[in-house]
Design an enzyme around this catalytic site. Structure first.
Site, PDB file in Angstrom:
ATOM      1  N   SER A 307       0.817  -1.206   0.000  1.00 57.35           N
ATOM      2  CA  SER A 307       0.000   0.000   0.000  1.00 57.35           C
ATOM      3  C   SER A 307       0.858   1.267   0.000  1.00 57.35           C
ATOM      4  CB  SER A 307      -0.949  -0.040   1.209  1.00 57.35           C
ATOM      5  OG  SER A 307      -1.952   0.925   1.111  1.00 57.35           O
ATOM      6  N   ASP A 318      10.101   5.543 -10.196  1.00 55.00           N
ATOM      7  CA  ASP A 318       9.753   6.182 -11.465  1.00 55.00           C
ATOM      8  C   ASP A 318      10.534   7.465 -11.691  1.00 55.00           C
ATOM      9  OD1 ASP A 318       8.032   4.161 -12.046  1.00 55.00           O
ATOM     10  OD2 ASP A 318       6.190   5.340 -11.935  1.00 55.00           O
ATOM     11  N   LYS A 332      -0.644  -4.242  -3.350  1.00 51.91           N
ATOM     12  CA  LYS A 332      -1.942  -3.656  -2.993  1.00 51.91           C
ATOM     13  C   LYS A 332      -2.030  -2.275  -3.626  1.00 51.91           C
ATOM     14  CE  LYS A 332      -4.861  -2.186   0.830  1.00 51.91           C
ATOM     15  NZ  LYS A 332      -4.910  -0.772   0.416  1.00 51.91           N
TER      16      LYS A 332
END
Length: 460
Positions: A307, A318, A332
């Protein structure tokens, strides 16, 4: 997870308006309006027939079950079943459970120190919390809880199981667990205690800093900032690199994940969420200051990183602000909104999927590390069981243009990155939480961040 303060009682209990003949008898006792015959929907209305069925079953259970059952218990069971049947993370919380959750997000609660989820009628450990009875007893991510005090958990809701594991400090409970690669169930005796979450720990390794973040609650970002300041002081302003340890961090508050990303990312997208209705989708952009001024950063993850942990790891990956080392995370990729229901508790409802800055949904897939390193010699690096995708009713990965495409391989890493073993040698000492030298992933992370610091200096 984010919090919504709006009250949605009307929508939750609108069933009383059209519930049919049987519920007309029960409804007044529950405070529902009575449906009139002329209000009966046309033949073929699926919702009407479903609600009539619910009313028939409700009244039959109420009248004929082998023991008397309170209306409140039946309604709570029905609400929890309706929500928990949607996905592994939606659920109803009665007033006590709602109060317990609010205490948990503030960083202190009573119990064993386990983050758990439901899986096919059993209770699965997402991760043990640092410095709690569960962690000290050696509980692991992926453990299946079969019974509590020798009573099977089959048939128990997740909330009921959690209630049974909580209790007065100093009292004992026996957990019977099934662990991967071990044939026989294991009995683990735990003593409950007040769990004080020390969400951030730090350590100094020469001119390198180590920060362990165990969960995302209201204290996470402030404590992380304190830890960075402490490491700068300890290294007399000569800090050369940092390891951020998110292993076995089950997540928590979304706003804390965003704030922590802003501690390392100065601009650009951090995370976006896409809801059922496009006008409820959101995007968070960084407007922060890199607290370590571009120093090398390595993030450790494993199958217990879930999460909010995956939001942070995904954003840093990224943006190429950090190198991710370890094993694939839990996967998740959904956001739960907690909706208070006045004096009747609250509902936790999955309301959106989240996406990393590059548009990736990690739902069911997890974050793939840039440098794969298993925790132990027996672990499989490329595929580990007990992930989000293995849970009953798990959401599908949808919305990504290329959901299975991993990030582009890092071509800017020092040569040592290719020399890091994928798993410890067979004679590597057994992991001991109190002995960092036994932590193979940590040792490889230190080796990598040190080489990154040397490469940075050479490039100047």
């Amino acid at each position: 997870m984010k919090f919504r303060t709006g009250l949605l009682l009307g929508g939750a209990f609108a069933i009383g308006l059209v519930a049919g003949p049987v519920v007309r008898e029960v409804a007044p006792r529950l405070g529902f309006p009575v449906a009139r015959a002329e209000d009966t929907p046309p033949e073929g209305d699926v919702a009407y027939h479903a609600l009539t069925l619910f009313g028939n079953v409700y009244e039959r259970v109420r009248q004929d079950y082998v023991e008397p059952v309170k209306d409140q218990q039946l309604m709570e069971n029905a609400l929890d079943g309706m929500l928990s049947g949607l996905d592994p993370h939606s659920s109803y919380m009665n007033p006590k459970q709602w109060a317990d959750m609010q205490i948990t997000t503030k960083g202190e609660f009573g119990g064993l120190g386990l983050e758990v989820t439901s899986d096919n009628g059993l209770i699965k450990v997402v991760s043990p919390i640092d410095d709690t009875p569960a962690a000290r007893a050696g509980m692991k991510s992926g453990d299946l809880v079969l019974s509590l005090d020798h009573k099977s958990v089959e048939g128990l809701s997740l909330n009921d199981a959690v209630d049974k594991m909580r209790g007065a400090p100093g009292t004992d409970i026996m957990l019977t667990i099934k662990r991967e690669h071990i044939d026989k169930p294991i009995d683990v005796k735990l003593t409950r205690e007040i769990v004080h979450l020390q969400v951030v720990k730090s350590a100094q390794y020469g001119d390198l800093g180590y920060i362990r973040l165990s969960s995302f609650n209201e204290e996470s970002d402030p404590k992380l900032r304190e830890a960075i300041g402490k490491l700068k002081d300890q290294t007399h302003g000569n800090l050369q690199g940092v390891i951020l340890d998110l292993r076995n961090n089950p997540g928590g508050l979304l706003d804390q994940a965003v704030d922590i990303c802003e501690d390392f990312i100065t601009d650009g997208e951090i995370v976006s969420t896409r809801a059922r209705h496009s006008d409820e989708s959101q995007r968070w952009d960084a407007k922060g200051t890199d607290l370590i001024d571009g120093l090398p950063l390595v993030v450790l993850i494993n199958g217990g990183s879930a999460s909010a942990s995956e939001i942070v790891a995904g954003a840093l990956q990224d943006h190429r602000r950090a190198v991710i080392l370890g094993s694939r995370s839990f996967g998740k990729g959904s956001v739960q909104t907690v909706i208070p229901l006045g004096n009747d508790g609250a509902m936790r409802l999955t309301t959106a999927r989240y996406f990393t800055p590059s548009g990736r949904s990690i739902q069911g897939l997890g974050i793939a590390p840039d440098v794969e390193v298993a925790e132990s010699h027996d672990d499989e690096v490329h595929f580990l069981p007990d992930r989000e995708a293995d849970l009953n009713h798990a959401l599908k990965n949808e919305g990504s243009s290329e959901p299975t495409k991993p990030p582009a391989p890092r071509d800017d890493l020092p040569a040592v990155a290719k020399q890091i073993p994928a798993k410890p040698p067979a004679n590597w000492p057994k992991f001991d939480l109190t002995k960092p030298d036994t932590d193979f992933q940590l040792q490889q992370g230190l080796s990598l961040v040190r080489a990154m610091a040397q490469q940075r200096h050479a490039a100047r």
